[in-house]
Design a protein around this motif. Structure first.
Motif, mmCIF file in Angstrom:
data_model
loop_
_atom_site.group_PDB
_atom_site.id
_atom_site.type_symbol
_atom_site.label_atom_id
_atom_site.label_comp_id
_atom_site.label_asym_id
_atom_site.label_seq_id
_atom_site.Cartn_x
_atom_site.Cartn_y
_atom_site.Cartn_z
ATOM 1 N N LYS A 203 -42.361 21.414 -17.829
ATOM 2 C CA LYS A 203 -42.909 22.395 -18.766
ATOM 3 C C LYS A 203 -44.133 23.106 -18.195
ATOM 4 C CE LYS A 203 -41.374 19.937 -22.861
ATOM 5 N NZ LYS A 203 -41.738 19.449 -24.180
ATOM 6 N N GLN A 204 -44.339 24.324 -18.677
ATOM 7 C CA GLN A 204 -45.544 25.128 -18.405
ATOM 8 C C GLN A 204 -45.815 25.308 -16.912
ATOM 9 O OE1 GLN A 204 -48.563 22.979 -20.540
ATOM 10 N NE2 GLN A 204 -47.932 23.783 -22.519
ATOM 11 N N PHE A 205 -44.804 25.595 -16.140
ATOM 12 C CA PHE A 205 -44.993 25.795 -14.708
ATOM 13 C C PHE A 205 -45.499 27.201 -14.431
ATOM 14 C CE2 PHE A 205 -43.171 21.806 -14.075
ATOM 15 C CZ PHE A 205 -43.188 21.467 -12.738
ATOM 16 N N LYS A 206 -46.502 27.275 -13.580
ATOM 17 C CA LYS A 206 -47.046 28.558 -13.122
ATOM 18 C C LYS A 206 -47.729 28.327 -11.787
ATOM 19 C CE LYS A 206 -51.397 28.037 -15.597
ATOM 20 N NZ LYS A 206 -52.306 28.633 -16.551
ATOM 21 N N ALA A 207 -48.086 29.408 -11.134
ATOM 22 C CA ALA A 207 -48.777 29.297 -9.846
ATOM 23 C C ALA A 207 -49.828 30.395 -9.758
ATOM 24 C CB ALA A 207 -47.783 29.412 -8.692
ATOM 25 N N ALA A 208 -50.812 30.170 -8.915
ATOM 26 C CA ALA A 208 -51.865 31.159 -8.668
ATOM 27 C C ALA A 208 -52.271 31.052 -7.208
ATOM 28 C CB ALA A 208 -53.063 30.922 -9.577
ATOM 29 N N GLY A 209 -52.333 32.205 -6.533
ATOM 30 C CA GLY A 209 -52.689 32.219 -5.114
ATOM 31 C C GLY A 209 -53.577 33.391 -4.783
ATOM 32 N N PHE A 210 -53.766 33.627 -3.489
ATOM 33 C CA PHE A 210 -54.702 34.639 -3.013
ATOM 34 C C PHE A 210 -53.976 35.714 -2.210
ATOM 35 C CE2 PHE A 210 -56.984 30.716 -3.613
ATOM 36 C CZ PHE A 210 -58.067 31.131 -4.366
ATOM 37 N N THR B 114 -48.305 39.997 0.042
ATOM 38 C CA THR B 114 -47.929 38.588 0.147
ATOM 39 C C THR B 114 -49.050 37.736 -0.431
ATOM 40 O OG1 THR B 114 -46.646 39.037 2.122
ATOM 41 C CG2 THR B 114 -47.331 36.763 1.789
ATOM 42 N N VAL B 115 -48.687 36.707 -1.181
ATOM 43 C CA VAL B 115 -49.662 35.782 -1.764
ATOM 44 C C VAL B 115 -49.655 34.503 -0.936
ATOM 45 C CG1 VAL B 115 -50.226 34.400 -3.804
ATOM 46 C CG2 VAL B 115 -49.433 36.746 -4.068
ATOM 47 N N TYR B 116 -50.836 34.011 -0.608
ATOM 48 C CA TYR B 116 -50.991 32.824 0.232
ATOM 49 C C TYR B 116 -51.611 31.678 -0.560
ATOM 50 C CZ TYR B 116 -50.326 36.216 3.965
ATOM 51 O OH TYR B 116 -49.829 37.210 4.764
ATOM 52 N N ASP B 117 -51.304 30.454 -0.149
ATOM 53 C CA ASP B 117 -51.921 29.240 -0.696
ATOM 54 C C ASP B 117 -51.877 29.209 -2.222
ATOM 55 O OD1 ASP B 117 -52.625 28.382 1.900
ATOM 56 O OD2 ASP B 117 -54.394 29.662 1.856
ATOM 57 N N ALA B 118 -50.711 29.399 -2.792
ATOM 58 C CA ALA B 118 -50.558 29.402 -4.246
ATOM 59 C C ALA B 118 -50.448 27.967 -4.750
ATOM 60 C CB ALA B 118 -49.321 30.201 -4.651
ATOM 61 N N ASP B 119 -51.353 27.581 -5.624
ATOM 62 C CA ASP B 119 -51.310 26.258 -6.240
ATOM 63 C C ASP B 119 -50.316 26.276 -7.386
ATOM 64 O OD1 ASP B 119 -53.240 25.045 -4.607
ATOM 65 O OD2 ASP B 119 -54.858 25.910 -5.783
ATOM 66 N N ILE B 120 -49.494 25.222 -7.484
ATOM 67 C CA ILE B 120 -48.507 25.099 -8.561
ATOM 68 C C ILE B 120 -49.077 24.179 -9.626
ATOM 69 C CG2 ILE B 120 -46.192 24.313 -9.171
ATOM 70 C CD1 ILE B 120 -45.381 24.826 -6.266
ATOM 71 N N ALA C 103 -61.235 42.883 -2.413
ATOM 72 C CA ALA C 103 -61.518 41.539 -2.897
ATOM 73 C C ALA C 103 -60.320 40.630 -2.667
ATOM 74 C CB ALA C 103 -61.839 41.594 -4.390
ATOM 75 N N VAL C 104 -60.604 39.388 -2.394
ATOM 76 C CA VAL C 104 -59.555 38.387 -2.271
ATOM 77 C C VAL C 104 -59.464 37.736 -3.646
ATOM 78 C CG1 VAL C 104 -58.833 36.304 -1.074
ATOM 79 C CG2 VAL C 104 -60.117 38.038 0.149
ATOM 80 N N ALA C 105 -58.639 38.311 -4.500
ATOM 81 C CA ALA C 105 -58.579 37.883 -5.887
ATOM 82 C C ALA C 105 -57.440 36.907 -6.118
ATOM 83 C CB ALA C 105 -58.408 39.101 -6.786
ATOM 84 N N LEU C 106 -57.576 36.110 -7.152
ATOM 85 C CA LEU C 106 -56.545 35.172 -7.547
ATOM 86 C C LEU C 106 -55.397 35.935 -8.183
ATOM 87 C CD1 LEU C 106 -56.345 32.114 -7.406
ATOM 88 C CD2 LEU C 106 -57.171 32.022 -9.728
ATOM 89 N N THR C 107 -54.179 35.725 -7.690
ATOM 90 C CA THR C 107 -52.994 36.421 -8.184
ATOM 91 C C THR C 107 -52.108 35.429 -8.921
ATOM 92 O OG1 THR C 107 -53.077 37.896 -6.273
ATOM 93 C CG2 THR C 107 -51.004 37.801 -7.484
ATOM 94 N N GLN C 108 -51.725 35.766 -10.144
ATOM 95 C CA GLN C 108 -50.855 34.910 -10.949
ATOM 96 C C GLN C 108 -49.405 35.100 -10.525
ATOM 97 O OE1 GLN C 108 -52.087 32.642 -13.138
ATOM 98 N NE2 GLN C 108 -54.109 33.358 -12.511
ATOM 99 N N ILE C 109 -48.677 34.009 -10.386
ATOM 100 C CA ILE C 109 -47.276 34.020 -9.981
ATOM 101 C C ILE C 109 -46.446 33.384 -11.092
ATOM 102 C CG2 ILE C 109 -45.601 33.189 -8.277
ATOM 103 C CD1 ILE C 109 -47.602 35.177 -7.125
ATOM 104 N N LYS C 110 -45.395 34.058 -11.493
ATOM 105 C CA LYS C 110 -44.502 33.530 -12.525
ATOM 106 C C LYS C 110 -43.479 32.619 -11.865
ATOM 107 C CE LYS C 110 -41.156 34.903 -15.973
ATOM 108 N NZ LYS C 110 -40.301 35.973 -16.461
#
Length: 169
Positions: free
Chosen positions: A156-163, A101-107, A52-59
């Protein structure tokens, strides 16, 4: 004579039972085939499922900002208007805890001015990071802030999520 009649009725009921039983057996075997085929399909779909191409949380951490160099920020305006704006570059570190590797991570994050007013009203997505390798890596993001909003900015509250695979091409 009564024994003969009861024996005859018993034989008739056995033959009737045998006829009905064969119909039942045919229906039952068809039902069993359907159940067996369904079970085989379920097991095969579980075993041979593609990854699966799942959403990965990035700190995101160690977030800070500085003014853009003059050649980048010259003539900046805020989005959708011609109001003067200040250009800033937000920097920090991104931690990818997976082995891929995580691609196209939205901030995502919130930015406030010195008076605790939101710098980007109704907007939590601030930008994106094209590629984040496993481990800790640096990132930077360019933002424009209306010139009339006082500094220092509060990030504040910065995070990212990518694929885990490229989605946008």
């Amino acid at each position: 004579m009564q024994k003969k009649n009861s024996l005859l009725s018993l034989l008739n009921s056995v033959s009737l039972f045998t006829r009905n039983n064969s119909k039942f057996r045919i229906q039952y075997s068809g039902f069993l085939k359907v159940i067996l085929i369904s079970c085989i399909i379920a097991v095969v779909s579980w075993v041979f499922t593609p990854s699966a191409v799942a959403l990965t949380q990035i700190k995101l951490f160690d977030i800070s900002y500085h003014k853009c160099p003059s050649e980048i920020g010259k003539g900046s305006v805020t989005s959708g208007t011609t109001m003067a704006a200040n250009c800033f570059i937000v920097t920090g570190k991104a931690e990818n805890g997976t082995y891929k590797t995580v691609y196209d991570a939205d901030i995502f994050g919130r930015i406030y001015d010195a008076n605790n007013n939101s710098v980007m009203e109704n907007r939590n997505r601030l930008g994106s990071i094209q590629e984040i390798p496993p481990g800790v890596s640096d990132f930077e993001l360019r933002i424009s802030v209306a010139a009339n909003q006082p500094e220092p900015l509060k990030l504040k509250q910065f995070k990212a999520a990518g694929f885990s695979a490229q989605v946008r091409r």
